[in-house]
Design a protein around this motif. Structure first.
Motif, PDB file in Angstrom:
ATOM      1  N   LEU A 106      59.611 -24.011 -24.208  1.00  0.00           N
ATOM      2  CA  LEU A 106      58.613 -22.953 -24.046  1.00  0.00           C
ATOM      3  C   LEU A 106      58.473 -22.611 -22.573  1.00  0.00           C
ATOM      4  O   LEU A 106      58.571 -23.493 -21.712  1.00  0.00           O
ATOM      5  CB  LEU A 106      57.269 -23.403 -24.622  1.00  0.00           C
ATOM      6  N   PRO A 107      58.300 -21.329 -22.281  1.00  0.00           N
ATOM      7  CA  PRO A 107      57.916 -20.231 -23.187  1.00  0.00           C
ATOM      8  C   PRO A 107      59.066 -19.500 -23.875  1.00  0.00           C
ATOM      9  O   PRO A 107      58.820 -18.619 -24.697  1.00  0.00           O
ATOM     10  CB  PRO A 107      57.170 -19.271 -22.254  1.00  0.00           C
ATOM     11  N   GLN A 108      60.315 -19.844 -23.558  1.00  0.00           N
ATOM     12  CA  GLN A 108      61.439 -19.046 -24.072  1.00  0.00           C
ATOM     13  C   GLN A 108      61.445 -18.979 -25.597  1.00  0.00           C
ATOM     14  O   GLN A 108      61.742 -17.913 -26.183  1.00  0.00           O
ATOM     15  CB  GLN A 108      62.763 -19.634 -23.572  1.00  0.00           C
ATOM     16  N   ARG A 109      61.132 -20.062 -26.276  1.00  0.00           N
ATOM     17  CA  ARG A 109      61.313 -20.104 -27.729  1.00  0.00           C
ATOM     18  C   ARG A 109      60.336 -19.223 -28.491  1.00  0.00           C
ATOM     19  O   ARG A 109      60.602 -18.855 -29.641  1.00  0.00           O
ATOM     20  CB  ARG A 109      61.217 -21.546 -28.254  1.00  0.00           C
ATOM     21  N   TRP A 110      59.195 -18.912 -27.908  1.00  0.00           N
ATOM     22  CA  TRP A 110      58.269 -18.066 -28.689  1.00  0.00           C
ATOM     23  C   TRP A 110      58.568 -16.574 -28.526  1.00  0.00           C
ATOM     24  O   TRP A 110      57.998 -15.740 -29.212  1.00  0.00           O
ATOM     25  CB  TRP A 110      56.817 -18.354 -28.384  1.00  0.00           C
ATOM     26  N   ARG A 111      59.459 -16.238 -27.610  1.00  0.00           N
ATOM     27  CA  ARG A 111      59.786 -14.825 -27.389  1.00  0.00           C
ATOM     28  C   ARG A 111      60.508 -14.257 -28.608  1.00  0.00           C
ATOM     29  O   ARG A 111      61.354 -14.913 -29.204  1.00  0.00           O
ATOM     30  CB  ARG A 111      60.636 -14.674 -26.132  1.00  0.00           C
ATOM     31  N   GLY A 112      60.133 -13.054 -28.982  1.00  0.00           N
ATOM     32  CA  GLY A 112      60.721 -12.413 -30.146  1.00  0.00           C
ATOM     33  C   GLY A 112      60.040 -12.761 -31.451  1.00  0.00           C
ATOM     34  O   GLY A 112      60.409 -12.243 -32.500  1.00  0.00           O
ATOM     35  N   HIS A 113      59.035 -13.640 -31.401  1.00  0.00           N
ATOM     36  CA  HIS A 113      58.292 -14.014 -32.603  1.00  0.00           C
ATOM     37  C   HIS A 113      56.982 -13.229 -32.662  1.00  0.00           C
ATOM     38  O   HIS A 113      56.325 -13.018 -31.637  1.00  0.00           O
ATOM     39  CB  HIS A 113      57.949 -15.512 -32.598  1.00  0.00           C
ATOM     40  N   GLU A 114      56.587 -12.836 -33.864  1.00  0.00           N
ATOM     41  CA  GLU A 114      55.248 -12.286 -34.043  1.00  0.00           C
ATOM     42  C   GLU A 114      54.210 -13.410 -33.960  1.00  0.00           C
ATOM     43  O   GLU A 114      53.140 -13.249 -33.390  1.00  0.00           O
ATOM     44  CB  GLU A 114      55.144 -11.562 -35.385  1.00  0.00           C
ATOM     45  N   ARG A 115      54.572 -14.573 -34.520  1.00  0.00           N
ATOM     46  CA  ARG A 115      53.641 -15.713 -34.553  1.00  0.00           C
ATOM     47  C   ARG A 115      54.433 -16.967 -34.188  1.00  0.00           C
ATOM     48  O   ARG A 115      55.571 -17.159 -34.617  1.00  0.00           O
ATOM     49  CB  ARG A 115      53.041 -15.856 -35.955  1.00  0.00           C
ATOM     50  N   PHE A 116      53.820 -17.833 -33.394  1.00  0.00           N
ATOM     51  CA  PHE A 116      54.431 -19.115 -33.043  1.00  0.00           C
ATOM     52  C   PHE A 116      53.363 -20.183 -33.220  1.00  0.00           C
ATOM     53  O   PHE A 116      52.221 -20.008 -32.789  1.00  0.00           O
ATOM     54  CB  PHE A 116      54.948 -19.098 -31.606  1.00  0.00           C
ATOM     55  N   VAL A 117      53.743 -21.308 -33.863  1.00  0.00           N
ATOM     56  CA  VAL A 117      52.780 -22.351 -34.215  1.00  0.00           C
ATOM     57  C   VAL A 117      53.156 -23.650 -33.514  1.00  0.00           C
ATOM     58  O   VAL A 117      54.273 -24.163 -33.672  1.00  0.00           O
ATOM     59  CB  VAL A 117      52.731 -22.579 -35.741  1.00  0.00           C
ATOM     60  N   VAL A 118      52.216 -24.176 -32.736  1.00  0.00           N
ATOM     61  CA  VAL A 118      52.361 -25.481 -32.085  1.00  0.00           C
ATOM     62  C   VAL A 118      51.449 -26.460 -32.811  1.00  0.00           C
ATOM     63  O   VAL A 118      50.288 -26.145 -33.097  1.00  0.00           O
ATOM     64  CB  VAL A 118      51.962 -25.406 -30.594  1.00  0.00           C
ATOM     65  N   LEU A 119      51.968 -27.650 -33.108  1.00  0.00           N
ATOM     66  CA  LEU A 119      51.150 -28.694 -33.739  1.00  0.00           C
ATOM     67  C   LEU A 119      51.155 -29.913 -32.837  1.00  0.00           C
ATOM     68  O   LEU A 119      52.225 -30.415 -32.460  1.00  0.00           O
ATOM     69  CB  LEU A 119      51.696 -29.050 -35.127  1.00  0.00           C
ATOM     70  N   GLU A 120      49.968 -30.397 -32.518  1.00  0.00           N
ATOM     71  CA  GLU A 120      49.782 -31.519 -31.594  1.00  0.00           C
ATOM     72  C   GLU A 120      49.104 -32.668 -32.332  1.00  0.00           C
ATOM     73  O   GLU A 120      48.191 -32.457 -33.127  1.00  0.00           O
ATOM     74  CB  GLU A 120      48.917 -31.058 -30.416  1.00  0.00           C
ATOM     75  N   THR A 121      49.517 -33.899 -32.009  1.00  0.00           N
ATOM     76  CA  THR A 121      48.946 -35.046 -32.724  1.00  0.00           C
ATOM     77  C   THR A 121      47.687 -35.606 -32.076  1.00  0.00           C
ATOM     78  O   THR A 121      46.983 -36.386 -32.712  1.00  0.00           O
ATOM     79  CB  THR A 121      49.992 -36.164 -32.853  1.00  0.00           C
ATOM     80  N   GLY A 122      47.387 -35.240 -30.832  1.00  0.00           N
ATOM     81  CA  GLY A 122      46.172 -35.729 -30.202  1.00  0.00           C
ATOM     82  C   GLY A 122      45.625 -34.726 -29.206  1.00  0.00           C
ATOM     83  O   GLY A 122      46.244 -34.488 -28.156  1.00  0.00           O
ATOM     84  N   PHE A 123      44.476 -34.108 -29.495  1.00  0.00           N
ATOM     85  CA  PHE A 123      43.939 -33.048 -28.632  1.00  0.00           C
ATOM     86  C   PHE A 123      43.432 -33.597 -27.306  1.00  0.00           C
ATOM     87  O   PHE A 123      43.601 -32.962 -26.269  1.00  0.00           O
ATOM     88  CB  PHE A 123      42.823 -32.307 -29.359  1.00  0.00           C
ATOM     89  N   GLY A 124      42.782 -34.753 -27.345  1.00  0.00           N
ATOM     90  CA  GLY A 124      42.319 -35.391 -26.119  1.00  0.00           C
ATOM     91  C   GLY A 124      41.439 -34.517 -25.273  1.00  0.00           C
ATOM     92  O   GLY A 124      40.401 -34.013 -25.719  1.00  0.00           O
ATOM     93  N   LEU A 125      41.855 -34.284 -24.035  1.00  0.00           N
ATOM     94  CA  LEU A 125      41.096 -33.451 -23.091  1.00  0.00           C
ATOM     95  C   LEU A 125      41.271 -31.969 -23.358  1.00  0.00           C
ATOM     96  O   LEU A 125      40.585 -31.149 -22.757  1.00  0.00           O
ATOM     97  CB  LEU A 125      41.545 -33.715 -21.647  1.00  0.00           C
ATOM     98  N   ARG A 177      51.155 -13.574 -31.511  1.00  0.00           N
ATOM     99  CA  ARG A 177      49.997 -14.453 -31.746  1.00  0.00           C
ATOM    100  C   ARG A 177      50.446 -15.908 -31.609  1.00  0.00           C
ATOM    101  O   ARG A 177      51.515 -16.288 -32.074  1.00  0.00           O
ATOM    102  CB  ARG A 177      49.392 -14.216 -33.127  1.00  0.00           C
ATOM    103  N   LEU A 178      49.592 -16.694 -30.981  1.00  0.00           N
ATOM    104  CA  LEU A 178      49.847 -18.115 -30.782  1.00  0.00           C
ATOM    105  C   LEU A 178      48.849 -18.920 -31.601  1.00  0.00           C
ATOM    106  O   LEU A 178      47.633 -18.755 -31.461  1.00  0.00           O
ATOM    107  CB  LEU A 178      49.709 -18.474 -29.304  1.00  0.00           C
ATOM    108  N   HIS A 179      49.379 -19.780 -32.473  1.00  0.00           N
ATOM    109  CA  HIS A 179      48.542 -20.731 -33.215  1.00  0.00           C
ATOM    110  C   HIS A 179      48.762 -22.122 -32.638  1.00  0.00           C
ATOM    111  O   HIS A 179      49.912 -22.566 -32.483  1.00  0.00           O
ATOM    112  CB  HIS A 179      48.912 -20.741 -34.699  1.00  0.00           C
TER     113      HIS A 179
END
Length: 654
Positions: free
Chosen positions: A48-67, A87-89
């Motif tokens: 990232l950021p290259q991989r979200w280019r060209g997408h209408e929606r990109f989804v990131v999933l994180e296992t620990g939000f922390g700070l 849009r970024l999820h």
């Protein structure tokens, strides 16, 4: 069993000032710098950021939000990228969340994120277990937080993640977040060609991820760490994930073709239909909205004031979790509408729910103790404090919902339609006669056979009239007649808050108190009745003894509405079933459905509680977004659920 109460994180630091967790005995980020770690390990590690280019929606999933630092860094990178996705999820789990005040303290060390941090903290949710959806940056960025154990949260998530941030505490300190079971859950949630990144290169972590189907590569780490891991879901697993998309339902998200028509025909302009019109329009859909009345909210959604608050239980059952989610999301939605300049008449003045008797008062106290929710959201008050809150003497205590209150439903409907008005085409004064479906989609015609409107997707949000178009064997919707009474009031009159017990009464709204309501099944009398006014006054006097002195049933006004009900008191949100009978063991996802036909119904006496979260749920399904409710709650709302169990006797409104 109820989820374990949340225990917020405690502010603590190492000698060099790095944030520290007493619970896990580990730092929240590298001593070499949290922002550097976020950018090098998690963003760059996922391309990232290259991989979200060209997408209408990109989804990131994180296992620990922390700070929340990885989220802020990702959001900032997205903002700074002129070729960013539409849009970024960002979906994340956190077992021990910080309070908003502690986040403010922690985020001061990154002043470049001051604006983003303030926006995040302005919407920071009540620290209650479950999923919380926050819309940020004009809804172009969506944060979906699961507060609770990530092992439970990942089971409950319905999402298709393009990138994973594996950022739990050290595997030696927090092995559950690196277990074989968790790694398999990540693969189940992965979109085709999903990637992952983590600072950990522990042998067990690599083994579990490989066994789950990820190809791994060691690359240079950040700061003092020599190496980190990057991964990608292998081809066979990617194909399996792609084939699992199938028909859009609550069990999985659909694959949305790039050129899919985003055009919906919504029948019904009450709370349900107007909320969905706004949620779909916010995603760029075009809406055809049909209603037989001359304006929105002329049916059951037309009352002066309704109550928006949860209904907790000692076991935090599905009703408890759903009403909490609906209430919290509903108030955040009202705040967003107002921030956009829309006028919603509502007040989070607090809701006082009085006990019926001492036995129920004891149970209510036990619920508060067991759930251990923040006291600003729910606490127990005795009779003296209840009297002070209400501004009227009451003989018993009960629940106090400090962040709940009343809403004027017509103003909420109007604001929802105005929010993206250029994408909503209303067809008022048009009574639906029939629905037709062909290869071009759905078409609505009036009683003379004249076309009203058509679209690719049909949603029935038509209240009790849905029974005219869908057989009861497919959708067991009932009708409950509800009569409210309107009493004269002046500003400052008691009660000063909403009071409930077997009914409700609002504070003064436009010179009146709204109280009621009756709940009579299969009663089609549309005219207000003196007997029902008398019953409403009696309920009010039982709540606030003596407050109705001098009032007779003939002295009050009122209105009647007919509310669509369901056998289990939960709403029906999802795809319309097409089969009238299925084997009891049939999975919900395998039940045949009507093509591109959906329903919002069964809201009963809780239209305000259900309408916004149900609309966000259905809009998320239709558009392929991560869902805002847990998997088991989505299944509990599926309209096809009644095909799998015998019907139950109708229940009361309480």
């Amino acid at each position: 069993m109820a989820a374990q109460p949340l225990v917020p994180a405690r502010l603590a630091f190492t000698e060099d000032g790095t944030p520290w967790s007493d619970t896990f005995g580990d730092v929240y980020h590298s001593a070499d710098g949290g922002l550097g770690q976020a950018n090098h390990v998690f963003l760059a590690g996922n391309g990232l950021p290259q991989r979200w280019r060209g997408h209408e929606r990109f989804v990131v999933l994180e296992t620990g939000f922390g700070l929340g630092l990885n989220f802020l860094a990702t959001w900032a990178s997205w903002r700074d990228d002129p070729e960013r996705c539409g849009r970024l999820h960002f979906v994340s789990c956190e077992r021990h969340p910080f309070t908003a005040d502690d986040l403010a303290h922690l985020h001061r060390r990154w002043p470049q994120f001051a604006e983003l941090s303030a926006a995040l903290r302005a919407q920071w949710p009540v620290l209650a277990p479950g999923l919380h959806r926050l819309h940020l940056d004009d809804e172009r960025v969506t944060l979906t937080l699961y507060l609770g154990d990530a092992r439970e949260g990942l089971v409950q998530l319905v999402a298709r993640a393009d990138a994973f941030y594996l950022d739990g505490f050290s595997p030696a300190r927090n092995p559950e977040l690196w277990s074989p079971q968790l790694c398999r859950l990540l693969a189940r949630l992965a979109a085709p060609d999903a990637t992952l990144a983590t600072w950990s290169v522990a042998g067990a972590v690599r083994r579990h991820l490989r066994d789950a189907g990820f190809e791994l590569t060691k690359t240079p780490g950040f700061g003092g760490k020599r190496q980190m891991l990057r991964g990608r879901l292998r081809g066979a697993e990617t194909a399996a994930v792609r084939s699992a998309g199938g028909r859009p339902d609550t069990a999985s998200l659909p694959e949305i073709p790039a050129a899919a028509p985003r055009h919906a025909l919504i029948v019904g302009a009450g709370l349900a239909g107007c909320a969905l019109a706004e949620r779909l329009a916010a995603r760029g859909w075009s809406i055809e909205l049909i209603d037989a009345a001359a304006a929105p909210a002329r049916g059951a959604s037309g009352n002066l004031a309704g109550v928006l608050r949860p209904l907790p239980s000692v076991d935090d059952n599905r009703m408890s979790r759903l009403t909490r989610a609906g209430t919290l999301y509903g108030w955040r939605h009202i705040t967003r509408l107002r921030a956009a300049g829309e006028a919603v008449k509502a007040e989070a003045c607090g809701v006082l729910h009085l006990a019926r008797d001492d036995a129920q008062a004891a149970k209510m106290g036990a619920v508060v103790e067991r759930l251990a929710l923040p006291p600003g959201h729910l606490r127990y008050v005795d009779a003296d404090e209840a009297s002070t809150l209400a501004g009227w003497p009451v003989p018993i205590g009960g629940w106090w919902f400090g962040d709940s209150g009343w809403v004027h439903p017509p103003s909420l409907c109007a604001a929802n339609l105005a929010r993206h008005g250029d994408r909503v085409r209303p067809h008022f004064d048009r009574k639906l006669g029939a629905l037709q479906h062909d290869d071009n989609g759905w078409c609505a015609v009036d009683e003379q056979g004249v076309k009203i409107a058509g679209a690719a997707v049909l949603v029935l949000a038509i209240g009790t009239a849905v029974r005219d178009f869908v057989p009861a064997r497919l959708l067991p919707v009932g009708s409950a007649r509800g009569q409210v009474s309107l009493l004269p009031a002046t500003p400052g009159d008691a009660p000063r808050v909403v009071v409930c017990r077997g009914g409700y009464v609002s504070p003064e709204v436009d010179g009146q108190h709204c109280t009621g309501a009756s709940f009579d099944s299969d009663d089609e009398d549309a005219a207000p009745r003196l007997g029902d006014h008398a019953a409403n006054l009696a309920r009010l006097d039982a709540m606030l003894p003596g407050i109705t002195a001098g009032l007779a049933p003939a002295d009050v006004g009122g209105r009647v509405g007919f509310r669509p009900t369901s056998p289990d008191r939960l709403p029906m949100v999802g795809a319309l079933p097409a089969a009238s009978a299925v084997a009891p063991a049939t999975p919900l996802a395998a039940i045949p459905r009507q093509p591109d036909a959906w329903v919002l119904s069964g809201y009963g006496a809780r239209g305000l509680v259900w309408s916004e979260i149900a609309a966000e749920l259905l809009a998320s399904v239709l558009d392929g977004d991560p869902l805002p409710l847990e998997r088991d709650l989505c299944e509990a709302l599926d309209p096809a659920r009644f095909l799998l169990r015998p019907p139950r006797a109708p229940q009361s409104a309480d």
